[in-house]
Design a protein around this motif. Structure first.
Motif, PDB file in Angstrom:
ATOM      1  N   SER A 173      -2.767 -11.790   2.393  1.00  0.00           N
ATOM      2  CA  SER A 173      -3.706 -10.723   2.085  1.00  0.00           C
ATOM      3  C   SER A 173      -4.036 -10.752   0.606  1.00  0.00           C
ATOM      4  O   SER A 173      -3.138 -10.929  -0.232  1.00  0.00           O
ATOM      5  CB  SER A 173      -3.116  -9.355   2.453  1.00  0.00           C
ATOM      6  OG  SER A 173      -3.954  -8.310   1.994  1.00  0.00           O
ATOM      7  N   ARG A 175      -4.764  -8.253  -0.953  1.00  0.00           N
ATOM      8  CA  ARG A 175      -4.333  -6.945  -1.451  1.00  0.00           C
ATOM      9  C   ARG A 175      -2.871  -6.928  -1.912  1.00  0.00           C
ATOM     10  O   ARG A 175      -2.433  -5.979  -2.545  1.00  0.00           O
ATOM     11  CB  ARG A 175      -4.503  -5.882  -0.362  1.00  0.00           C
ATOM     12  CG  ARG A 175      -5.951  -5.639   0.058  1.00  0.00           C
ATOM     13  CD  ARG A 175      -6.011  -4.682   1.240  1.00  0.00           C
ATOM     14  NE  ARG A 175      -7.382  -4.397   1.618  1.00  0.00           N
ATOM     15  CZ  ARG A 175      -8.067  -3.338   1.177  1.00  0.00           C
ATOM     16  NH1 ARG A 175      -7.487  -2.482   0.358  1.00  0.00           N
ATOM     17  NH2 ARG A 175      -9.309  -3.146   1.558  1.00  0.00           N
ATOM     18  N   TYR A 207       0.635  -3.089  -2.978  1.00  0.00           N
ATOM     19  CA  TYR A 207      -0.379  -3.259  -1.938  1.00  0.00           C
ATOM     20  C   TYR A 207      -1.575  -2.377  -2.282  1.00  0.00           C
ATOM     21  O   TYR A 207      -1.432  -1.164  -2.450  1.00  0.00           O
ATOM     22  CB  TYR A 207       0.169  -2.885  -0.565  1.00  0.00           C
ATOM     23  CG  TYR A 207      -0.820  -3.160   0.552  1.00  0.00           C
ATOM     24  CD1 TYR A 207      -0.995  -4.454   1.041  1.00  0.00           C
ATOM     25  CD2 TYR A 207      -1.598  -2.136   1.088  1.00  0.00           C
ATOM     26  CE1 TYR A 207      -1.908  -4.718   2.047  1.00  0.00           C
ATOM     27  CE2 TYR A 207      -2.512  -2.387   2.090  1.00  0.00           C
ATOM     28  CZ  TYR A 207      -2.664  -3.682   2.575  1.00  0.00           C
ATOM     29  OH  TYR A 207      -3.575  -3.952   3.563  1.00  0.00           O
ATOM     30  N   LYS A 208      -2.728  -3.003  -2.406  1.00  0.00           N
ATOM     31  CA  LYS A 208      -3.940  -2.297  -2.806  1.00  0.00           C
ATOM     32  C   LYS A 208      -4.498  -1.503  -1.625  1.00  0.00           C
ATOM     33  O   LYS A 208      -4.925  -2.074  -0.618  1.00  0.00           O
ATOM     34  CB  LYS A 208      -4.979  -3.306  -3.310  1.00  0.00           C
ATOM     35  CG  LYS A 208      -6.223  -2.685  -3.914  1.00  0.00           C
ATOM     36  CD  LYS A 208      -7.114  -3.783  -4.486  1.00  0.00           C
ATOM     37  CE  LYS A 208      -8.345  -3.193  -5.167  1.00  0.00           C
ATOM     38  NZ  LYS A 208      -9.189  -4.271  -5.756  1.00  0.00           N
ATOM     39  N   GLU A 211      -9.855   0.555  -4.202  1.00  0.00           N
ATOM     40  CA  GLU A 211     -10.108   0.100  -5.568  1.00  0.00           C
ATOM     41  C   GLU A 211      -9.283   0.879  -6.584  1.00  0.00           C
ATOM     42  O   GLU A 211      -9.335   2.110  -6.628  1.00  0.00           O
ATOM     43  CB  GLU A 211     -11.594   0.226  -5.905  1.00  0.00           C
ATOM     44  CG  GLU A 211     -11.960  -0.381  -7.238  1.00  0.00           C
ATOM     45  CD  GLU A 211     -13.458  -0.368  -7.482  1.00  0.00           C
ATOM     46  OE1 GLU A 211     -13.869  -0.833  -8.553  1.00  0.00           O
ATOM     47  OE2 GLU A 211     -14.196   0.093  -6.604  1.00  0.00           O
ATOM     48  N   PHE A 214      -2.807   1.580  -5.750  1.00  0.00           N
ATOM     49  CA  PHE A 214      -1.843   0.725  -5.078  1.00  0.00           C
ATOM     50  C   PHE A 214      -0.620   1.535  -4.633  1.00  0.00           C
ATOM     51  O   PHE A 214      -0.204   2.475  -5.332  1.00  0.00           O
ATOM     52  CB  PHE A 214      -1.343  -0.386  -6.012  1.00  0.00           C
ATOM     53  CG  PHE A 214      -2.413  -1.264  -6.568  1.00  0.00           C
ATOM     54  CD1 PHE A 214      -2.630  -2.528  -6.041  1.00  0.00           C
ATOM     55  CD2 PHE A 214      -3.199  -0.854  -7.645  1.00  0.00           C
ATOM     56  CE1 PHE A 214      -3.612  -3.366  -6.561  1.00  0.00           C
ATOM     57  CE2 PHE A 214      -4.181  -1.675  -8.170  1.00  0.00           C
ATOM     58  CZ  PHE A 214      -4.390  -2.936  -7.624  1.00  0.00           C
TER      59      PHE A 214
END
Length: 242
Positions: A173, A175, A207-208, A211, A214
């Motif tokens: 990912s 993210r 983990y995002k 925008e 996290f």
């Protein structure tokens, strides 16, 4: 004392020599992020808020600094911010495209007679031409900072290796990321129940969610705590980049 004075003078001469750089080549970049940790698994007086700031500067200089805020012992998480620790780093790339930086690190913390300052050299292995393809394939950035000279109340032969890393997982990912550091300090005069070479480190999975925001899980190790050496912190991060 004479060796320290000589080292400072030598460092200053190198630092201010050959600093001519085209201002047109300078492109500012950096970030600021705020991390809050409402949950700490084992040590309640560990840091519960961290602010990180990084920026490129003209003339091949760059800056990175952070400040940790923690609770008093036995206080609940996020209840107080009366304990702090900060590192302020100024780095100078020795030549264009070089993977080596001369470094100055200033450490300040709550309490008395415990500040610490260091001079050293940093090797960005992932920016080294012979190694860049390997690190790029691993999606890893890694740097090693040798803090060779230390100024504080301790003996003059105390020194430190600081490892820092950023690993991404594009095959899983975009993210997800893992970043952190390990500080490995040598020759300290510590009680017998301490390890000879102490470690302080953090590894943060981020983990995002969307925008600039996290979720984070941070594993910490601190050999200066003889009990509860390990700790797990869960929280979130807000980051602005430029």
């Amino acid at each position: 004392m004479e060796s320290r004075v000589f080292s400072i003078l030598l460092f200053a001469i190198i630092l201010y020599s050959n600093t001519v750089q085209s201002e047109a080549a300078y492109r500012p970049s950096g970030f600021v992020d705020v991390n809050l940790y409402p949950y700490l698994s084992d040590v309640s007086n560990d840091n519960t808020m961290t602010i990180n700031v990084a920026s490129t500067l003209p003339k091949r200089f760059s800056y990175f600094g952070f400040v940790n805020f923690g609770n008093a012992k036995n206080a609940s998480e996020l209840s107080e911010f009366d304990v702090y620790y900060t590192e302020q780093n100024i780095r100078w790339q020795v030549q264009e495209a070089s993977p080596f930086d001369l470094t100055v690190q200033l450490n300040f913390r709550s309490g008395e007679n415990n500040d610490r300052h260091r001079l050293g050299i940093r090797w960005r292995l992932s920016d080294t031409e012979a190694l860049a393809n390997i690190f790029s394939a691993l999606h890893l950035k890694y740097a090693l900072n040798w803090h060779a000279i230390q100024f504080d109340h301790e003996d003059t032969d105390v020194w430190q290796l600081e490892h820092s890393f950023m690993l991404k997982f594009p095959y899983l990912s975009e993210r997800l990321s893992l970043s952190g550091f390990v500080d490995h300090t040598f020759n300290q005069d510590l009680p017998d129940n301490f390890p000879n070479n102490t470690l302080v480190g953090e590894a943060q999975f981020a983990y995002k969610i969307f925008e600039d925001f996290f979720l984070v899980a941070e594993y910490r190790i601190n050999d200066y705590r003889r009990t509860d050496t390990n700790n797990l912190a869960l929280g979130f991060e807000y980051k602005i980049s430029w």
